[in-house]
Design an enzyme around this catalytic site. Sequence first.
Site, mmCIF file in Angstrom:
data_model
loop_
_atom_site.group_PDB
_atom_site.id
_atom_site.type_symbol
_atom_site.label_atom_id
_atom_site.label_comp_id
_atom_site.label_asym_id
_atom_site.label_seq_id
_atom_site.Cartn_x
_atom_site.Cartn_y
_atom_site.Cartn_z
ATOM 1 N N TYR A 151 0.816 -1.210 0.000
ATOM 2 C CA TYR A 151 0.000 0.000 0.000
ATOM 3 C C TYR A 151 0.854 1.267 0.000
ATOM 4 O O TYR A 151 0.432 2.295 -0.501
ATOM 5 C CB TYR A 151 -0.907 0.027 1.233
ATOM 6 C CG TYR A 151 -2.174 -0.778 1.101
ATOM 7 C CD1 TYR A 151 -2.117 -2.146 0.907
ATOM 8 C CD2 TYR A 151 -3.408 -0.165 1.196
ATOM 9 C CE1 TYR A 151 -3.284 -2.891 0.811
ATOM 10 C CE2 TYR A 151 -4.573 -0.903 1.099
ATOM 11 C CZ TYR A 151 -4.516 -2.261 0.914
ATOM 12 O OH TYR A 151 -5.657 -2.987 0.820
ATOM 13 N N LYS A 200 3.871 -15.447 2.998
ATOM 14 C CA LYS A 200 4.159 -16.224 1.787
ATOM 15 C C LYS A 200 5.673 -16.418 1.748
ATOM 16 O O LYS A 200 6.358 -16.003 0.806
ATOM 17 C CB LYS A 200 3.616 -15.460 0.556
ATOM 18 C CG LYS A 200 3.604 -16.250 -0.735
ATOM 19 C CD LYS A 200 2.556 -17.341 -0.780
ATOM 20 C CE LYS A 200 2.736 -18.182 -2.033
ATOM 21 N NZ LYS A 200 1.871 -19.370 -2.069
ATOM 22 N N ASP A 260 -11.789 -9.615 4.876
ATOM 23 C CA ASP A 260 -13.105 -9.667 4.221
ATOM 24 C C ASP A 260 -13.647 -11.099 4.241
ATOM 25 O O ASP A 260 -14.824 -11.335 4.527
ATOM 26 C CB ASP A 260 -13.015 -9.205 2.755
ATOM 27 C CG ASP A 260 -13.323 -7.714 2.585
ATOM 28 O OD1 ASP A 260 -12.985 -6.944 3.507
ATOM 29 O OD2 ASP A 260 -13.885 -7.330 1.542
#
Length: 369
Positions: A151, A200, A260
């Site tokens: 971001y 990851k 979410d």
Amino acid sequence: MSEKERNYRVGVIRGDGIGPEIVSEALRVLDAASERFGFRLEYVPMDLGGCSIDKYGVPLTEETIRLAKSCDAVLMGSIGGDPRTSPWYQLEPSKRPEAGLLGIRKALGLFANLRFSVLYDDLKDACPLRKDIADEGIDFVILRELTGGLYFGEKKTETINGEERATDVLAYSASEIRRIAVKAYDTAMLRRRKLTLVDKANVLESSRLWRKVVGEVAKDYPQVETDYMYVDNAAMQLIRRPSQFDVVLTENMFGDILSDEASMVTGSIGMQPSASLAEGTFGLYEPSHGSAPDIAGTDKANPLATILSVACMLRYSLGEEEAAAAIEKAVIESISRIRTQDLKAEGDGTRLVGCTEMGSYVAGQISAV
Ligand code: IPM
Ligand code: MG
């Protein structure tokens, strides 16, 4: 604590879409809590997102940052509009509503975003998972790093040999990882003492640094069991067996996506509160869901995630635990009787209500305690 100290300055960002409606209901509940538990509130209105663009041409002003810094905590509804129809999305990316949200997170140092997923007994019928999975219970929190990673890394679009090429950099420093890891372990100590780092690390260099730093912090918390999980597997495990999670720690983008998913697992994104915390006690509190412009102004929005965010604000920033617990209890009581349309199922024995009635009902429960 003396009476004098129980005076709080709360910033209020109503925002766009359903934001103003859900914030009105959350303030109704907060007012009821202040009346019932005897603390005083001063509300400080401020603009962010689309409404700020309409007034000032930018989604975040210096004035909003200054006002927010003068508060003990900020309550926010939601920002943004429909990208297909809203003129805000004709502006360059750095002038759009979302840039305001990212800007305020950075300006206020809100590095730790806590998003809670709790499956309430009364909402088991709204959970999309198989009954035997739901019956194992769901109660976890995602700690999402909020001011770093993709971001906020370097971004550019360039033309190389006549072809466009876009870049977003995913970078983390050890200190950025350490400060949220400490927050996550402190959170785990107050819960079931299990922490899962989601990354990851089989592919990303930044994830390998997360593992290293979290491994170091883990040594200071021998009572907490630490688990490491790749993000693709975590996305699956959230649906396969969500009861295994207590505290999930992850970087910004993974946390955006997984939170979410996590909200839907507990019935509706309309139930997920969030706290974005800075160093110390300051925090910004908002529902995890967006501005839902399609239902704005129709009294259909579910105000409970915002109301539950008020409970988080009372707990983490204002130290009013009793009032926080009373709000959570009132929310549980209300969903056993009434539901907004996002949670309503045929034959669930509850009555369909709008946003205003839900807010009034929860506020009434607080006053009645
Ligand atoms: C969220 C939202 C924001 C994010 C958007 C609106 C920029 O999706 O708070 O999860 O990606 O952080
Ligand atoms: Mg999101």
